[in-house]
Design a protein around this motif. Structure first.
Motif, PDB file in Angstrom:
ATOM      1  N   LEU A   1      -6.785   0.951  -4.018  1.00 57.81           N
ATOM      2  CA  LEU A   1      -6.258   0.940  -2.662  1.00 57.81           C
ATOM      3  C   LEU A   1      -7.624   1.149  -1.713  1.00 57.81           C
ATOM      4  CD1 LEU A   1      -3.258   3.686  -3.020  1.00 57.81           C
ATOM      5  CD2 LEU A   1      -3.343   1.034  -2.653  1.00 57.81           C
ATOM      6  N   ALA A   2      -8.609   1.877  -2.015  1.00 56.57           N
ATOM      7  CA  ALA A   2      -9.853   1.825  -1.146  1.00 56.57           C
ATOM      8  C   ALA A   2     -10.245   0.469  -0.891  1.00 56.57           C
ATOM      9  CB  ALA A   2     -10.676   2.898  -1.699  1.00 56.57           C
ATOM     10  N   ALA A   3     -10.581  -0.183  -2.163  1.00 54.00           N
ATOM     11  CA  ALA A   3     -11.005  -1.620  -1.969  1.00 54.00           C
ATOM     12  C   ALA A   3     -10.271  -2.504  -1.464  1.00 54.00           C
ATOM     13  CB  ALA A   3     -11.255  -1.941  -3.713  1.00 54.00           C
ATOM     14  N   TYR A   4      -9.020  -2.352  -1.438  1.00 50.55           N
ATOM     15  CA  TYR A   4      -8.192  -3.097  -0.817  1.00 50.55           C
ATOM     16  C   TYR A   4      -8.244  -2.912   0.787  1.00 50.55           C
ATOM     17  CZ  TYR A   4      -5.563  -4.761  -4.651  1.00 50.55           C
ATOM     18  OH  TYR A   4      -5.271  -5.261  -6.083  1.00 50.55           O
ATOM     19  N   LEU A   5      -8.400  -1.641   1.143  1.00 49.45           N
ATOM     20  CA  LEU A   5      -8.772  -1.400   2.633  1.00 49.45           C
ATOM     21  C   LEU A   5      -9.940  -1.974   3.285  1.00 49.45           C
ATOM     22  CD1 LEU A   5      -7.653   0.150   5.135  1.00 49.45           C
ATOM     23  CD2 LEU A   5      -8.717   2.332   4.170  1.00 49.45           C
ATOM     24  N   VAL A   6     -11.159  -1.584   2.366  1.00 50.56           N
ATOM     25  CA  VAL A   6     -12.375  -2.319   2.868  1.00 50.56           C
ATOM     26  C   VAL A   6     -12.228  -3.669   2.894  1.00 50.56           C
ATOM     27  CG1 VAL A   6     -14.805  -2.544   1.988  1.00 50.56           C
ATOM     28  CG2 VAL A   6     -13.412  -0.276   1.739  1.00 50.56           C
TER      29      VAL A   6
ATOM     30  N   VAL B   1       0.992  -1.043  -0.195  1.00 51.19           N
ATOM     31  CA  VAL B   1      -0.008   0.066   0.109  1.00 51.19           C
ATOM     32  C   VAL B   1       0.884   1.359  -0.094  1.00 51.19           C
ATOM     33  CG1 VAL B   1      -1.524   1.167   1.421  1.00 51.19           C
ATOM     34  CG2 VAL B   1      -2.085  -1.286   1.070  1.00 51.19           C
TER      35      VAL B   1
ATOM     36  N   ALA C   1      -6.304   4.871  -6.781  1.00 50.80           N
ATOM     37  CA  ALA C   1      -7.034   5.365  -5.615  1.00 50.80           C
ATOM     38  C   ALA C   1      -8.324   4.404  -5.247  1.00 50.80           C
ATOM     39  CB  ALA C   1      -7.457   6.867  -5.309  1.00 50.80           C
ATOM     40  N   GLY C   2      -9.054   3.945  -6.239  1.00 56.82           N
ATOM     41  CA  GLY C   2      -9.969   3.180  -6.199  1.00 56.82           C
ATOM     42  C   GLY C   2      -9.626   1.870  -5.520  1.00 56.82           C
TER      43      GLY C   2
ATOM     44  N   LEU D   1       1.137   4.103  -2.837  1.00 58.30           N
ATOM     45  CA  LEU D   1       1.057   5.626  -2.693  1.00 58.30           C
ATOM     46  C   LEU D   1       2.226   6.339  -3.157  1.00 58.30           C
ATOM     47  CD1 LEU D   1      -0.689   5.701   0.897  1.00 58.30           C
ATOM     48  CD2 LEU D   1      -1.824   6.165  -1.265  1.00 58.30           C
TER      49      LEU D   1
ATOM     50  N   GLU E   1      -4.444   8.213 -11.639  1.00 54.20           N
ATOM     51  CA  GLU E   1      -4.695   8.255 -10.188  1.00 54.20           C
ATOM     52  C   GLU E   1      -6.037   7.756  -9.841  1.00 54.20           C
ATOM     53  OE1 GLU E   1      -3.429  11.607  -8.619  1.00 54.20           O
ATOM     54  OE2 GLU E   1      -1.392  11.611  -9.366  1.00 54.20           O
TER      55      GLU E   1
END
Length: 253
Positions: free
Chosen positions: A80-85, A53, A77-78, A57, A73
């Protein structure tokens, strides 16, 4: 021409500090990718995932610094957000033993009933370790016990010491191991041991060692995946070998 006071070249001074941080993050990611883990297990993915991650970034930062097209980008960013969720909703509540195979919610809802551990565990582990520690501390004289194979947590939870210093038995040289263990038991005056029937790595104890422990510690009690053996007054009904086998299977008669 005099060198700059800070020792940096003009191009380095003109470079934004964020780019240096991005290069450093990518360098750390590249270095840790060379780490060799002790064995293949999905849980080791979590050792690297946070750095992936950070590397993502960093790549975005470099893209900005090099005036590259920024159309990618929003996609990055999408992702990274999906991986976080995914990490929050799937990995965090899951259990490491089944991670990478199937989802199984961790049932760590019971506090270990032990003074030396303020941990939550499964109901089965709470029962097992609570009774195991109680049996060992009641029967082990001299402050020593043997927990084998692959049960170093028993020493900490019980406050008893290991006569051999072994954590996981596969680290020990197999040649002469039975003799070394028996000599350590004799030297430390061990009166109670715990045999782990479901070791994670080392396999069952050698047959010669188990036979010697049975002879030295004739009384036994099954506690979860452990068999506690001790030397003491023979329990009624366990005087001969045939009756002793029944004691081993179901506890002291």
């Amino acid at each position: 021409m005099d060198a700059p006071a800070d020792g940096r070249s003009p191009s380095a001074r003109a470079r934004p500090p964020a780019l240096d941080a991005a290069y450093a993050a990518l360098a750390v990611l590249a270095l840790t990718s060379l780490v060799q883990f002790p064995f293949s297990a999905p849980v080791y993915f979590l050792y690297e995932a946070p750095l992936v991650v950070a590397g993502g970034l960093a790549a975005l930062t470099l893209a900005r610094g090099r005036r590259a097209s920024l159309r990618a980008e929003p996609v990055a960013a999408g992702l990274l957000a999906a991986y976080l969720v995914f990490a929050v909703l799937w990995i965090h509540p899951g259990f490491i033993y089944t991670m990478g195979v199937r989802f199984e919610r961790a049932d760590l809802t019971h506090a270990l009933p032990l003074e030396r551990a303020g941990l939550r565990a499964s109901a089965e582990d709470a029962r097992t370790y609570g009774r195991l520690v109680a049996e060992l501390t009641r029967r082990a004289e001299g402050g020593y016990t043997l927990a084998t194979p692959d049960a170093p947590e028993v020493y900490f939870l019980s406050g008893l010491r290991s006569p051999t210093g072994t954590t996981y038995e596969f680290f020990d040289a197999p040649e002469g191991r039975v003799g070394r263990v028996l000599e350590a038991l004799e030297r430390r005056g061990v009166t109670a041991v715990a045999l782990n029937r479901e070791p994670a790595f080392s396999g069952p104890p050698p047959a010669a060692l188990e036979a010697a422990l049975r002879e030295r510690f004739p009384d036994s009690l099954r506690v979860g995946r452990f068999t506690v053996r001790w030397a003491g007054p023979r329990a009624a009904g366990c005087e001969d070998d045939a009756a002793r086998a029944g004691c081993d299977a179901g506890g002291v008669r």
